[in-house]
Design a protein around this motif. Structure first.
Motif, short mmCIF file in Angstrom:
data_model
loop_
_atom_site.label_atom_id
_atom_site.label_comp_id
_atom_site.label_asym_id
_atom_site.label_seq_id
_atom_site.Cartn_x
_atom_site.Cartn_y
_atom_site.Cartn_z
N THR A 270 15.13 99.97 20.87
CA THR A 270 16.31 100.06 19.63
C THR A 270 16.64 98.86 19.10
OG1 THR A 270 16.69 102.33 20.72
CG2 THR A 270 18.17 101.25 18.97
N GLU A 271 17.11 98.14 19.98
CA GLU A 271 17.57 96.76 19.52
C GLU A 271 16.58 95.83 18.92
OE1 GLU A 271 20.10 95.52 23.10
OE2 GLU A 271 18.30 94.86 24.12
N GLN A 272 15.52 95.87 19.48
CA GLN A 272 14.53 94.89 19.07
C GLN A 272 13.71 95.38 17.72
OE1 GLN A 272 11.48 94.95 22.16
NE2 GLN A 272 12.99 93.58 23.60
N GLU A 275 16.40 94.58 14.92
CA GLU A 275 16.29 92.94 14.68
C GLU A 275 14.97 92.85 13.79
OE1 GLU A 275 16.01 88.65 17.03
OE2 GLU A 275 16.33 90.78 18.34
N LEU A 296 22.60 92.10 14.00
CA LEU A 296 21.55 93.09 14.73
C LEU A 296 20.78 92.56 15.68
CD1 LEU A 296 20.26 95.11 11.74
CD2 LEU A 296 22.43 95.41 13.12
N ALA A 298 19.20 91.44 19.03
CA ALA A 298 19.47 91.65 20.58
C ALA A 298 19.91 90.47 21.40
CB ALA A 298 17.94 92.29 20.95
N PRO A 299 20.44 90.68 22.53
CA PRO A 299 20.79 91.97 23.16
C PRO A 299 22.04 92.50 22.44
CG PRO A 299 21.40 90.58 24.82
CD PRO A 299 20.75 89.84 23.50
N TRP A 300 22.32 93.93 22.47
CA TRP A 300 23.52 94.59 22.08
C TRP A 300 24.43 94.64 23.03
CZ3 TRP A 300 21.47 99.00 18.06
CH2 TRP A 300 20.64 98.38 17.16
N PRO A 362 26.97 96.37 16.57
CA PRO A 362 25.96 97.27 17.46
C PRO A 362 26.32 97.34 18.77
CG PRO A 362 24.82 95.62 16.02
CD PRO A 362 26.24 95.30 16.09
N ALA A 391 23.41 104.96 20.03
CA ALA A 391 23.72 103.37 19.52
C ALA A 391 24.53 103.54 18.23
CB ALA A 391 22.19 102.78 18.90
#
Length: 626
Positions: A270-272, A275, A296, A298-300, A362, A391
């Motif tokens: 999700t985070e990747q 981004e 946005l 990563a990491p969140w 995020p 998220a």
């Protein structure tokens, strides 16, 4: 003005110049490309086509601004060059679509222009576009007439070009990681995979009611059972629920599943993904949404739901160990909860009420209660919770993911608990899906699953205030002629299906009453035909619909009816129903209900069925029933 345009069209046809006979035009250049490739030393002949956006005539010369799919370009027309066709130029209206053959040059003012050597009217515009400087500003009208919005507000087109880029980059990200894009059914007999109210339709050949999907989760998991290790589907989902800046009944969603992975891997994806898409489309993971700067990259941040409630609501659910204590805490905090609300349900409601508004940057919220996560694997350290995350960005939920529940016995028990909640009045409780249980019994490997609201993601990355601004044709309530046309089409459909064969063999009706009622008593009931002006769900009620009715008296009549399980408000607007209008007002959810709508109720295969009594729309409001 509208009449004049039609008169011009008729004159053109009489002169043998009907614009609508043209089928093609050999376009070989576009506005942006012409400007980018301009070379003063090289006179270039081009064929362009587009819509006339403005016209400035000075005697024997005329300047036109023509808009094609890539932008605007000026066209210079002269009488001595076009000869008799110059009369056609003089007759052009704003909005007409033309084809132009000409030579590219640069005016003394420095504007790159096409000097027309030939011009043809390809399509006559019979409507009037909004005035140039004010444009189309009314949001409601912009959404209803998106085709006009795209013409007069060029910046709107950029949003939808960016939408396409975002969707392309999402697919690119997943394809590069070995995920297979698949397609699953939109129509089914069980709308599962989420807690939401579905839309219903009927399949005539099979004579069965069907539902539009609210999620594609259960089919995608079946594919993991079947041996695919990584699958995803991006497509339309349909949920019969409220509409606001973040919700549309028809929306684009993506779900993906990976065998031998867990929800931690889904967090990384999700985070990747966010981004990657932001960087590819916008050039940076650092964005600004409606004045709020967001990062946005990563990491969140990660936080458990229990810790979030402790931080923002001041309640530690690690120390609240029973349903009773949870209900006491909720009441102390001013939450309205059901009498039988459980620890998990209350934790979830506390989070929604007190925590979501604080989640701007995020953030992954993990550790959701089992009661609100019927498809997620339990946390082995605390069986009250699940291995799930949501998220949040800018206070909104953007993604939902689990370590997927693959224990068929546990899954069946959770479905049964959801069915009990549906029977108790929760329209959004998850239905039973026996075939999915069978698939789990065949064997689902440990699997991570993820769902992302694509429309919301696009809202965020295009800095738009509402989901309607990123949907080309958002769902809108019909107005005026649309209502009349809809009713006419419905009447035709009803007429065409009037010979439909109906199987009454499974129908059971109540015995007729033996007690007699005298005619004088019966005649005191005032039965009237009423027209439905408005219909809406009653907030915080699982059963009630609120009707605003025309009963022929000149004043609106409000009646509440417990038929929400059988009808959606939208399908009842404009219908003619039968009501008793002389009953005393009755308080329902704090609202006076002035009368009763009549329904026909019967039992079929152990289930109660209800049909509102509807009559032909030609019957006027207030007509008395004898």
């Amino acid at each position: 003005m509208l009449l004049m345009r039609r008169q011009k069209l008729e004159e053109l046809r009489q002169e043998g110049k009907d614009p609508f006979i043209h089928e093609t035009y050999d376009v070989d250049a576009y506005s942006k490309d012409i400007k980018d490739e301009f070379n003063e030393a090289d006179e270039r002949e081009v064929l362009i086509a587009g819509r006339v956006m403005s016209k400035r005539r000075h005697g024997k010369i005329c300047f036109l601004d023509v808009r094609d799919s890539k932008g605007n370009i000026q066209v210079f027309a002269r009488k001595d060059v076009l000869e008799e066709k110059y009369e056609d130029v003089k007759g052009l209206d704003i909005g007409d679509i033309i084809g132009v053959k000409g030579i590219v040059f640069q005016t003394e003012a420095g504007e790159i222009t096409v000097r027309a050597t030939d011009l043809v009217l390809l399509s006559k515009s019979l409507q009037i576009l909004p005035e140039k400087f004010h444009g189309l500003k009314d949001p409601d009208l912009r959404y209803r007439q998106r085709y006009v919005d795209l013409i007069v507000n060029p910046e709107v087109k950029e949003v939808f070009l960016k939408r396409t880029q975002i969707i392309k980059k999402i697919r690119e990200f997943l394809d590069d990681r070995g995920f297979l894009e698949v397609e699953t059914p939109i129509l089914g007999t069980v709308a599962g995979g989420a807690n939401a109210r579905p839309f219903y339709t009927h399949h005539n050949t099979l004579d069965i009611d069907m539902q539009l999907r609210i999620a594609n989760e259960l089919f995608l998991k079946r594919l993991i059972v079947g041996g695919f290790d990584k699958v995803y589907e991006m497509g339309k989902m349909f949920r019969n629920e409220g509409m606001d800046t973040r919700h549309n009944p028809e929306f684009t969603n993506i779900e993906l599943y990976q065998a031998y992975a867990d929800y931690h891997e889904m967090m990384r994806i999700t985070e990747q993904l966010f981004e990657y898409v932001a960087t590819e489309v916008l050039g940076s993971p650092e964005i600004e949404y409606q004045g709020t700067k967001l990062n946005l990259k990563a990491p969140w941040k990660r936080i458990t739901m229990i810790d979030a409630v402790k931080e923002y609501a001041g309640v530690d659910f690690n120390e609240v160990d029973t349903d009773e204590k949870a209900r006491e805490v909720a009441k102390e905090k001013g939450l309205e909860i059901e009498e039988n609300a459980t620890w998990g349900k209350i934790l979830s409601e506390m989070f929604e009420e007190f925590c979501e508004e604080h989640l701007v940057q995020p953030t992954f919220v993990i550790g959701h209660p089992v009661e609100v996560s019927p498809l997620a694997k339990r946390d082995p350290k605390d069986p009250r919770l699940t291995q799930r995350f949501e998220a949040f960005i800018n206070r909104w939920e953007f993604a939902n993911a689990f370590s997927e529940l693959n224990d068929p016995i546990d899954q069946r028990q959770r479905f049964e608990a959801q069915v009990a909640e549906k029977a108790a009045g929760d329209d959004e409780a998850h239905p039973m899906d026996s075939d999915f249980i069978n698939a789990l019994e065949v064997g689902l490997p440990p699997t991570g699953g993820l769902g992302i609201g694509v429309d919301r993601m696009i809202v965020l990355l295009t800095d738009q205030p509402s989901i309607r601004d990123v949907l080309l044709f958002p769902t809108m309530k019909p107005l005026g002629n649309e209502v009349a046309e809809m009713q006419k089409n419905k009447s035709l459909d009803d007429a065409n299906s009037s010979n439909e064969k109906i199987d009454f063999s499974k129908v059971k009706v109540e015995p007729l009453f033996k007690d007699m009622v005298d005619f004088d008593t019966f005649s005191k009931s005032d039965f009237r035909a009423v027209k439905v002006k408005e219909c809406e769900e009653v907030p915080k009620s699982n059963k009630l619909l609120k009707f605003t009715l025309d009963d022929g008296s000149g004043e609106d009549r409000v009646i509440l009816s417990g038929i929400k399980a059988y009808y959606s408000p939208e399908e009842l607007v404009g219908k003619t129903l039968i009501a008793i209008t002389n009953l005393p007002p009755r308080k329902m959810m704090g609202i006076d209900s002035c009368g009763m709508l009549l329904s026909a109720v019967h039992e079929e295969e152990g289930e109660e069925k209800l049909n509102l009594l509807m009559v032909a729309n030609k019957i006027p409001a207030g007509a008395k029933i004898y």
